[in-house]
Scaffold this motif. Structure first.
Motif, PDB file in Angstrom:
ATOM      1  N   THR A  13       0.829  -1.210   0.000  1.00  0.00           N
ATOM      2  CA  THR A  13       0.000   0.000   0.000  1.00  0.00           C
ATOM      3  C   THR A  13       0.859   1.253   0.000  1.00  0.00           C
ATOM      4  O   THR A  13       0.599   2.202  -0.755  1.00  0.00           O
ATOM      5  CB  THR A  13      -0.927   0.007   1.230  1.00  0.00           C
ATOM      6  N   LEU A  14       1.893   1.273   0.836  1.00  0.00           N
ATOM      7  CA  LEU A  14       2.769   2.432   0.906  1.00  0.00           C
ATOM      8  C   LEU A  14       3.543   2.618  -0.403  1.00  0.00           C
ATOM      9  O   LEU A  14       3.739   3.748  -0.851  1.00  0.00           O
ATOM     10  CB  LEU A  14       3.738   2.291   2.079  1.00  0.00           C
ATOM     11  N   ALA A  15       3.971   1.504  -1.029  1.00  0.00           N
ATOM     12  CA  ALA A  15       4.702   1.607  -2.287  1.00  0.00           C
ATOM     13  C   ALA A  15       3.821   2.178  -3.394  1.00  0.00           C
ATOM     14  O   ALA A  15       4.241   3.061  -4.160  1.00  0.00           O
ATOM     15  CB  ALA A  15       5.236   0.234  -2.693  1.00  0.00           C
ATOM     16  N   ALA A  16       2.578   1.683  -3.473  1.00  0.00           N
ATOM     17  CA  ALA A  16       1.654   2.200  -4.483  1.00  0.00           C
ATOM     18  C   ALA A  16       1.343   3.669  -4.222  1.00  0.00           C
ATOM     19  O   ALA A  16       1.300   4.489  -5.158  1.00  0.00           O
ATOM     20  CB  ALA A  16       0.369   1.374  -4.491  1.00  0.00           C
ATOM     21  N   SER A  17       1.133   4.005  -2.966  1.00  0.00           N
ATOM     22  CA  SER A  17       0.857   5.396  -2.611  1.00  0.00           C
ATOM     23  C   SER A  17       2.038   6.287  -2.942  1.00  0.00           C
ATOM     24  O   SER A  17       1.866   7.427  -3.391  1.00  0.00           O
ATOM     25  CB  SER A  17       0.524   5.510  -1.118  1.00  0.00           C
ATOM     26  N   LEU A  18       3.255   5.757  -2.729  1.00  0.00           N
ATOM     27  CA  LEU A  18       4.468   6.529  -3.007  1.00  0.00           C
ATOM     28  C   LEU A  18       4.565   6.882  -4.485  1.00  0.00           C
ATOM     29  O   LEU A  18       4.813   8.043  -4.846  1.00  0.00           O
ATOM     30  CB  LEU A  18       5.698   5.737  -2.573  1.00  0.00           C
ATOM     31  N   VAL A  19       4.360   5.894  -5.352  1.00  0.00           N
ATOM     32  CA  VAL A  19       4.484   6.130  -6.788  1.00  0.00           C
ATOM     33  C   VAL A  19       3.459   7.155  -7.259  1.00  0.00           C
ATOM     34  O   VAL A  19       3.793   8.132  -7.954  1.00  0.00           O
ATOM     35  CB  VAL A  19       4.317   4.807  -7.564  1.00  0.00           C
ATOM     36  N   ILE A  20       2.207   6.950  -6.879  1.00  0.00           N
ATOM     37  CA  ILE A  20       1.142   7.862  -7.304  1.00  0.00           C
ATOM     38  C   ILE A  20       1.373   9.256  -6.740  1.00  0.00           C
ATOM     39  O   ILE A  20       1.223  10.272  -7.437  1.00  0.00           O
ATOM     40  CB  ILE A  20      -0.233   7.322  -6.868  1.00  0.00           C
ATOM     41  N   SER A  21       1.753   9.305  -5.469  1.00  0.00           N
ATOM     42  CA  SER A  21       1.965  10.589  -4.807  1.00  0.00           C
ATOM     43  C   SER A  21       3.086  11.383  -5.472  1.00  0.00           C
ATOM     44  O   SER A  21       2.949  12.581  -5.733  1.00  0.00           O
ATOM     45  CB  SER A  21       2.287  10.364  -3.330  1.00  0.00           C
ATOM     46  N   LEU A  22       4.200  10.713  -5.776  1.00  0.00           N
ATOM     47  CA  LEU A  22       5.338  11.412  -6.366  1.00  0.00           C
ATOM     48  C   LEU A  22       5.023  11.922  -7.764  1.00  0.00           C
ATOM     49  O   LEU A  22       5.421  13.032  -8.129  1.00  0.00           O
ATOM     50  CB  LEU A  22       6.555  10.489  -6.405  1.00  0.00           C
ATOM     51  N   LEU A  23       4.323  11.122  -8.558  1.00  0.00           N
ATOM     52  CA  LEU A  23       3.984  11.545  -9.912  1.00  0.00           C
ATOM     53  C   LEU A  23       3.139  12.816  -9.912  1.00  0.00           C
ATOM     54  O   LEU A  23       3.236  13.652 -10.813  1.00  0.00           O
ATOM     55  CB  LEU A  23       3.237  10.427 -10.648  1.00  0.00           C
ATOM     56  N   ILE A  24       2.320  12.963  -8.874  1.00  0.00           N
ATOM     57  CA  ILE A  24       1.434  14.123  -8.798  1.00  0.00           C
ATOM     58  C   ILE A  24       2.086  15.293  -8.083  1.00  0.00           C
ATOM     59  O   ILE A  24       2.029  16.443  -8.532  1.00  0.00           O
ATOM     60  CB  ILE A  24       0.111  13.748  -8.098  1.00  0.00           C
ATOM     61  N   THR A  25       2.734  14.995  -6.951  1.00  0.00           N
ATOM     62  CA  THR A  25       3.171  16.076  -6.067  1.00  0.00           C
ATOM     63  C   THR A  25       4.507  16.695  -6.448  1.00  0.00           C
ATOM     64  O   THR A  25       4.729  17.874  -6.147  1.00  0.00           O
ATOM     65  CB  THR A  25       3.266  15.575  -4.615  1.00  0.00           C
ATOM     66  N   VAL A  26       5.417  15.936  -7.083  1.00  0.00           N
ATOM     67  CA  VAL A  26       6.739  16.492  -7.389  1.00  0.00           C
ATOM     68  C   VAL A  26       6.646  17.735  -8.279  1.00  0.00           C
ATOM     69  O   VAL A  26       7.263  18.763  -7.980  1.00  0.00           O
ATOM     70  CB  VAL A  26       7.668  15.427  -7.998  1.00  0.00           C
ATOM     71  N   PRO A  27       5.890  17.710  -9.386  1.00  0.00           N
ATOM     72  CA  PRO A  27       5.776  18.942 -10.185  1.00  0.00           C
ATOM     73  C   PRO A  27       5.119  20.090  -9.422  1.00  0.00           C
ATOM     74  O   PRO A  27       5.533  21.252  -9.563  1.00  0.00           O
ATOM     75  CB  PRO A  27       4.897  18.512 -11.379  1.00  0.00           C
ATOM     76  N   LEU A  28       4.109  19.770  -8.596  1.00  0.00           N
ATOM     77  CA  LEU A  28       3.429  20.816  -7.842  1.00  0.00           C
ATOM     78  C   LEU A  28       4.343  21.399  -6.768  1.00  0.00           C
ATOM     79  O   LEU A  28       4.403  22.624  -6.580  1.00  0.00           O
ATOM     80  CB  LEU A  28       2.152  20.251  -7.208  1.00  0.00           C
ATOM     81  N   THR A  29       5.053  20.528  -6.064  1.00  0.00           N
ATOM     82  CA  THR A  29       5.996  21.004  -5.048  1.00  0.00           C
ATOM     83  C   THR A  29       7.111  21.821  -5.682  1.00  0.00           C
ATOM     84  O   THR A  29       7.532  22.856  -5.144  1.00  0.00           O
ATOM     85  CB  THR A  29       6.592  19.819  -4.277  1.00  0.00           C
ATOM     86  N   GLY A  30       7.591  21.371  -6.837  1.00  0.00           N
ATOM     87  CA  GLY A  30       8.648  22.104  -7.528  1.00  0.00           C
ATOM     88  C   GLY A  30       8.217  23.507  -7.908  1.00  0.00           C
ATOM     89  O   GLY A  30       8.977  24.479  -7.738  1.00  0.00           O
ATOM     90  N   LYS A  81      12.279  17.915 -11.522  1.00  0.00           N
ATOM     91  CA  LYS A  81      13.491  18.174 -10.748  1.00  0.00           C
ATOM     92  C   LYS A  81      13.192  17.945  -9.271  1.00  0.00           C
ATOM     93  O   LYS A  81      12.158  18.366  -8.757  1.00  0.00           O
ATOM     94  CB  LYS A  81      13.958  19.616 -10.961  1.00  0.00           C
ATOM     95  N   GLY A  82      14.128  17.319  -8.584  1.00  0.00           N
ATOM     96  CA  GLY A  82      13.907  17.004  -7.178  1.00  0.00           C
ATOM     97  C   GLY A  82      13.240  15.660  -6.968  1.00  0.00           C
ATOM     98  O   GLY A  82      12.923  15.295  -5.834  1.00  0.00           O
ATOM     99  N   PHE A  83      13.036  14.898  -8.052  1.00  0.00           N
ATOM    100  CA  PHE A  83      12.328  13.615  -7.937  1.00  0.00           C
ATOM    101  C   PHE A  83      13.111  12.627  -7.071  1.00  0.00           C
ATOM    102  O   PHE A  83      12.538  11.999  -6.165  1.00  0.00           O
ATOM    103  CB  PHE A  83      12.089  13.023  -9.325  1.00  0.00           C
TER     104      PHE A  83
END
Length: 329
Positions: A13-30, A81-83
């Motif tokens: 569950t955490l691994a799946a959440s990590l992948v989905i979360s990073l794909l969405i949040t990294v550009p927004l956080t950047g 960037k920052g991924f």
């Protein structure tokens, strides 16, 4: 203790959440980090030698304008960037949260569940988590704002770009970045002492819609304080420490043996930078100096860049607290 099947399910569950979360949040956080880090003084400035220096950073209208600018100048590579530092930090902090704090949610260098162990216990746990996460936060922010290309799997190469020779030789100097620890501690103290106290007073005991409305208002008004602290933390985190052995970290003396990044790094875009950065020979000297110079040089509005992000977070925090305590009534 978790059974093996529970641990396996939790890990999946955490691994799946990590992948989905990073794909969405990294550009927004950047985009958020670049918007808040962008240095755009409103008037003529004096350089360290006292000469008039015209420095005008890119004028970006807002969060979504920054997203478009990043994509236009650096493409998808710039958006992500920052991924790698974000991924590594999330894995390490989530592991720390699961093992040490029995958490079941993803944690990052910006958010980790704190142990609610009374006022001082909560402050201590939040401070410890902040100290653990601070280097990752600094590296992530710097990897986002750097104008250079950073390969995903060449750690030493990337570290040479992100860190000064002094920071590479003495990594603990990151904790001595002028004003950064003070900014983070002010945020922790305000969150724990003020917001936590209101939550316990108004929501935890005898929950009513009226009390929730007051608490929600407190959370929303607190953006006046929390947003400037986050903007200052961003600007301070990307400020590199150049102190040599005969100088302290506040004086920020640039080393003679510093490696010029131009000699070995490739620009993300040769013609235009996404944001403007403050000259490293003219750093912020501390918490108060940072606040005053942001207001004097860029205007007080700079402290409230993307304030609505904090507002959404405040509302979400209040709703989550209400759902948690209402279920206990």
């Amino acid at each position: 203790m978790y059974a093996f099947s529970e641990l396996l399910f939790l890990g999946f569950t955490l691994a799946a959440s990590l992948v989905i979360s990073l794909l969405i949040t990294v550009p927004l956080t950047g985009a958020l980090v670049r918007l808040r880090a962008n240095y755009n003084p409103k008037a003529l400035q004096l350089d360290p030698e006292g000469n008039v220096h015209v420095h005008t950073g890119p004028v970006v209208t807002g969060f979504f304008g920054m997203l478009r600018r990043v994509y236009r100048i650096e493409g998808f590579a710039g958006l992500y960037k920052g991924f790698m530092p974000t991924t590594l930090a999330t894995i390490v902090m989530t592991g720390f949260a699961v093992i040490a704090m029995d958490s079941t949610r993803l944690a990052t260098h910006d958010r980790i569940d704190n142990i609610d162990a009374g006022l001082f216990g909560t402050i201590a746990s939040a401070t410890f988590a902040m100290l653990v996460a601070l280097p990752a936060s600094i590296l992530t922010y710097r990897s986002i704002v750097t104008p250079y290309k950073l390969p995903y799997f060449r750690l030493i190469y990337s570290m040479r770009i992100l860190l000064t020779p002094t920071e590479g030789r003495r990594p603990w100097i990151l904790y001595l970045t002028p004003g950064l620890l003070a900014t983070q501690m002010f945020r922790i103290l305000y969150t724990v002492i003020v917001l936590r106290s209101f939550r316990l007073l108004l929501v935890a005991n005898n929950f009513t819609p009226f009390k929730f409305g007051i608490y929600l208002g407190v959370e929303m008004i607190s953006v006046i304080i929390t947003c400037p602290l986050e903007v200052m933390a961003t600007k301070l985190a990307i400020q590199r420490n150049h102190a040599s052995s005969e100088y302290n970290s506040v004086e920020q003396e640039v080393e003679d043996d510093a490696v010029d990044a131009h000699e070995y790094a490739e620009y993300s875009n040769q013609e235009e930078d996404v944001i403007g950065l403050r000259h490293e020979k003219d750093p912020y000297l501390g918490f108060v100096d940072c606040f005053k110079r942001i207001v004097d040089e860029e205007g007080w509005q700079t402290l409230y860049r993307a304030w609505w992000v904090n507002m959404i977070a405040a509302i979400a925090t209040a709703v989550a607290a209400a759902a948690q305590y209402q279920g206990k009534v």
